[in-house]
Design a protein around this motif. Structure first.
Motif, PDB file in Angstrom:
ATOM      1  N   ALA A 100      24.289  46.823  27.640  1.00  0.00           N
ATOM      2  CA  ALA A 100      23.980  47.375  28.961  1.00  0.00           C
ATOM      3  C   ALA A 100      24.946  46.752  29.964  1.00  0.00           C
ATOM      4  O   ALA A 100      24.833  45.568  30.266  1.00  0.00           O
ATOM      5  CB  ALA A 100      22.540  47.074  29.336  1.00  0.00           C
ATOM      6  N   PRO A 101      25.910  47.511  30.459  1.00  0.00           N
ATOM      7  CA  PRO A 101      26.869  46.945  31.401  1.00  0.00           C
ATOM      8  C   PRO A 101      26.197  46.515  32.697  1.00  0.00           C
ATOM      9  O   PRO A 101      25.132  47.018  33.061  1.00  0.00           O
ATOM     10  CB  PRO A 101      27.859  48.075  31.648  1.00  0.00           C
ATOM     11  CG  PRO A 101      27.244  49.293  31.101  1.00  0.00           C
ATOM     12  CD  PRO A 101      26.162  48.904  30.172  1.00  0.00           C
ATOM     13  N   ILE A 106      31.337  57.035  34.978  1.00  0.00           N
ATOM     14  CA  ILE A 106      32.430  56.353  34.282  1.00  0.00           C
ATOM     15  C   ILE A 106      32.117  56.236  32.799  1.00  0.00           C
ATOM     16  O   ILE A 106      32.959  56.482  31.950  1.00  0.00           O
ATOM     17  CB  ILE A 106      32.667  54.954  34.894  1.00  0.00           C
ATOM     18  CG1 ILE A 106      33.176  55.100  36.332  1.00  0.00           C
ATOM     19  CG2 ILE A 106      33.653  54.155  34.055  1.00  0.00           C
ATOM     20  CD1 ILE A 106      33.259  53.798  37.086  1.00  0.00           C
ATOM     21  N   TYR A 107      30.874  55.863  32.464  1.00  0.00           N
ATOM     22  CA  TYR A 107      30.510  55.684  31.064  1.00  0.00           C
ATOM     23  C   TYR A 107      30.662  56.981  30.283  1.00  0.00           C
ATOM     24  O   TYR A 107      31.117  56.986  29.149  1.00  0.00           O
ATOM     25  CB  TYR A 107      29.087  55.155  30.946  1.00  0.00           C
ATOM     26  CG  TYR A 107      28.699  54.902  29.521  1.00  0.00           C
ATOM     27  CD1 TYR A 107      29.211  53.812  28.840  1.00  0.00           C
ATOM     28  CD2 TYR A 107      27.883  55.783  28.842  1.00  0.00           C
ATOM     29  CE1 TYR A 107      28.893  53.588  27.518  1.00  0.00           C
ATOM     30  CE2 TYR A 107      27.563  55.569  27.520  1.00  0.00           C
ATOM     31  CZ  TYR A 107      28.060  54.477  26.869  1.00  0.00           C
ATOM     32  OH  TYR A 107      27.754  54.264  25.570  1.00  0.00           O
ATOM     33  N   VAL A 109      34.511  53.773  23.680  1.00  0.00           N
ATOM     34  CA  VAL A 109      33.615  52.643  23.431  1.00  0.00           C
ATOM     35  C   VAL A 109      33.092  52.701  22.002  1.00  0.00           C
ATOM     36  O   VAL A 109      33.033  51.680  21.300  1.00  0.00           O
ATOM     37  CB  VAL A 109      32.447  52.632  24.446  1.00  0.00           C
ATOM     38  CG1 VAL A 109      31.388  51.621  24.065  1.00  0.00           C
ATOM     39  CG2 VAL A 109      32.968  52.350  25.850  1.00  0.00           C
ATOM     40  N   GLY A 110      32.724  53.882  21.534  1.00  0.00           N
ATOM     41  CA  GLY A 110      32.245  54.034  20.160  1.00  0.00           C
ATOM     42  C   GLY A 110      33.297  53.632  19.145  1.00  0.00           C
ATOM     43  O   GLY A 110      32.998  52.949  18.161  1.00  0.00           O
ATOM     44  N   LYS A 111      34.535  54.030  19.363  1.00  0.00           N
ATOM     45  CA  LYS A 111      35.618  53.673  18.443  1.00  0.00           C
ATOM     46  C   LYS A 111      35.848  52.167  18.432  1.00  0.00           C
ATOM     47  O   LYS A 111      36.023  51.564  17.374  1.00  0.00           O
ATOM     48  CB  LYS A 111      36.901  54.400  18.835  1.00  0.00           C
ATOM     49  CG  LYS A 111      38.066  54.142  17.902  1.00  0.00           C
ATOM     50  CD  LYS A 111      39.311  54.875  18.350  1.00  0.00           C
ATOM     51  CE  LYS A 111      40.471  54.690  17.418  1.00  0.00           C
ATOM     52  NZ  LYS A 111      40.714  53.347  16.947  1.00  0.00           N
ATOM     53  N   ILE A 112      35.829  51.546  19.602  1.00  0.00           N
ATOM     54  CA  ILE A 112      36.026  50.094  19.690  1.00  0.00           C
ATOM     55  C   ILE A 112      34.913  49.355  18.956  1.00  0.00           C
ATOM     56  O   ILE A 112      35.180  48.421  18.188  1.00  0.00           O
ATOM     57  CB  ILE A 112      36.091  49.652  21.164  1.00  0.00           C
ATOM     58  CG1 ILE A 112      37.379  50.177  21.804  1.00  0.00           C
ATOM     59  CG2 ILE A 112      35.998  48.142  21.289  1.00  0.00           C
ATOM     60  CD1 ILE A 112      37.412  50.060  23.308  1.00  0.00           C
ATOM     61  N   CYS A 131      23.273  56.216  24.999  1.00  0.00           N
ATOM     62  CA  CYS A 131      22.489  56.749  26.109  1.00  0.00           C
ATOM     63  C   CYS A 131      23.412  56.866  27.318  1.00  0.00           C
ATOM     64  O   CYS A 131      24.530  56.352  27.294  1.00  0.00           O
ATOM     65  CB  CYS A 131      21.314  55.825  26.396  1.00  0.00           C
ATOM     66  SG  CYS A 131      20.178  55.699  24.989  1.00  0.00           S
ATOM     67  N   PRO A 132      22.987  57.519  28.382  1.00  0.00           N
ATOM     68  CA  PRO A 132      23.878  57.703  29.527  1.00  0.00           C
ATOM     69  C   PRO A 132      24.399  56.400  30.129  1.00  0.00           C
ATOM     70  O   PRO A 132      25.504  56.360  30.650  1.00  0.00           O
ATOM     71  CB  PRO A 132      23.017  58.441  30.546  1.00  0.00           C
ATOM     72  CG  PRO A 132      22.000  59.146  29.731  1.00  0.00           C
ATOM     73  CD  PRO A 132      21.739  58.250  28.558  1.00  0.00           C
TER      74      PRO A 132
END
Length: 68
Positions: A22-23, A30-31, A38-41, A59-60
């Motif tokens: 959770a940022p 932006i997310y 982010v998923g690839k990382i 999630c959003p």
């Protein structure tokens, strides 16, 4: 799945970890734009560390992962 069960003479266990990213600032706009990156990382990091991703959900404004 039974091959990941650890045991001693008196107990058995299967360790799984539920991780929530959770940022600090949950900016949904932006997310949404960087969700694929982010998923690839996260997949690359798990692969490097030898961690198996059992489930993941974007999630959003945060990410849930179940890993072993």
């Amino acid at each position: 799945m039974q091959d990941d069960v650890k045991s001693l003479s008196h107990s058995k266990w299967r360790c799984k970890y539920h991780i929530v990213f959770a940022p600090k600032y949950r900016r949904q706009v932006i997310y949404g734009k960087i969700k694929a990156d982010v998923g690839k990382i996260l997949r690359d990091l798990c692969q490097r560390k030898g961690v198996e991703i059992l489930e993941a959900e974007c999630c959003p404004d945060h990410i849930h992962m179940l890993v072993t």
